[in-house]
Write a protein that holds these residues in place. Structure first.
Motif, mmCIF file in Angstrom:
data_model
loop_
_atom_site.group_PDB
_atom_site.id
_atom_site.type_symbol
_atom_site.label_atom_id
_atom_site.label_comp_id
_atom_site.label_asym_id
_atom_site.label_seq_id
_atom_site.Cartn_x
_atom_site.Cartn_y
_atom_site.Cartn_z
ATOM 1 N N SER A 1 -73.860 10.948 -11.028
ATOM 2 C CA SER A 1 -72.458 10.780 -11.418
ATOM 3 C C SER A 1 -72.312 9.673 -12.466
ATOM 4 O O SER A 1 -71.500 9.789 -13.379
ATOM 5 C CB SER A 1 -71.572 10.508 -10.205
ATOM 6 O OG SER A 1 -71.902 9.285 -9.595
ATOM 7 N N ARG B 1 -80.005 8.422 -6.116
ATOM 8 C CA ARG B 1 -80.054 9.505 -7.109
ATOM 9 C C ARG B 1 -78.690 10.161 -7.317
ATOM 10 O O ARG B 1 -78.325 10.484 -8.448
ATOM 11 C CB ARG B 1 -81.083 10.560 -6.682
ATOM 12 C CG ARG B 1 -82.509 10.064 -6.768
ATOM 13 C CD ARG B 1 -83.482 11.140 -6.302
ATOM 14 N NE ARG B 1 -84.801 10.591 -6.079
ATOM 15 C CZ ARG B 1 -85.920 11.134 -6.538
ATOM 16 N NH1 ARG B 1 -85.888 12.252 -7.233
ATOM 17 N NH2 ARG B 1 -87.085 10.589 -6.289
ATOM 18 N N GLU B 2 -77.957 10.367 -6.237
ATOM 19 C CA GLU B 2 -76.638 10.998 -6.360
ATOM 20 C C GLU B 2 -75.697 10.128 -7.189
ATOM 21 O O GLU B 2 -74.937 10.631 -8.022
ATOM 22 C CB GLU B 2 -76.036 11.273 -4.975
ATOM 23 C CG GLU B 2 -76.789 12.297 -4.159
ATOM 24 C CD GLU B 2 -78.087 11.762 -3.524
ATOM 25 O OE1 GLU B 2 -78.232 10.522 -3.353
ATOM 26 O OE2 GLU B 2 -78.981 12.584 -3.233
#
Length: 156
Positions: free
Chosen positions: A72, A67-68
C-alpha cells in the motif's frame, strides 16, 4: 505500468555472496524480496519489517512494517518512483540502454561520491561488480564528513 519492467529477476543469483560487501549495512538475517534495475534492494527482516537498501547512497531505510504495508505504501506520494527508480529506468530504456543477464544499471560515478542519478552516469554493469564496488566505497567513506575530497589512485 508493468512492475516487472522496473525489477530484476532474482533467480540464479547467490545473494549472500553478491551482498557480502554490504554486511555492515544489512542485518545478519534478511530475505531479498525486490531488486530494482539500479540494484537497490527491498529486503524483509525476520520481524516482517521491510527495508530499502539504496546502494547508490549506501543507506538502509525502514519503509514499511510488513509486506502488506509496503504494497500500500508504494502507491503513496513518490514512493514508487523512488524505490523502483521508475523515471530513471524509463529514461535508460528510451536511450536504448539494454541490460543483459546478471546486469543492472550501474553508476559510472556513484552518488555517494557526487555522481548524479541520470542516464549519462549509468551503464549496464554486472551485479557482482556493482554490489562489490559500491559496498567497498561505502565502507571506506561512510565515516568521512560531507564534502571531504577523495583522491583515487588507479593501479595499472
Amino acid at each position: 505500468m508493468n512492475l516487472s519492467d522496473y525489477l530484476l529477476a532474482q533467480d540464479g543469483h547467490d545473494w549472500p555472496s553478491l551482498l557480502s560487501d554490504w554486511a555492515e549495512v544489512l542485518p545478519g538475517d534478511f530475505i531479498v524480496w525486490i531488486v530494482n534495475r539500479l540494484g537497490d534492494l527491498v529486503v524483509v527482516l525476520p520481524d516482517g519489517s521491510v527495508h530499502w537498501l539504496d546502494v547508490g547512497n549506501g543507506s538502509l531505510k525502514r519503509v514499511a512494517d510488513n509486506r502488506e504495508h509496503f504494497v500500500s505504501a508504494i502507491d503513496e506520494g513518490d514512493n514508487a518512483n523512488e524505490w523502483l527508480a521508475i523515471p530513471l529506468v524509463d529514461a535508460c530504456v528510451a536511450s536504448g540502454m539494454a541490460l543483459g543477464a546478471g546486469q543492472c544499471y550501474g553508476f559510472k560515478v556513484p552518488p555517494m561520491l557526487g555522481g548524479a542519478y541520470e542516464v549519462s552516469n549509468l551503464e549496464p554493469t554486472s551485479l557482482a561488480v556493482h554490489y562489490g564496488l559500491l559496498g567497498q566505497i561505502h565502507r571506506q567513506t561512510k565515516d568521512l564528513p560531507d564534502g571531504t575530497q577523495i583522491k583515487f589512485v588507479l593501479s595499472p
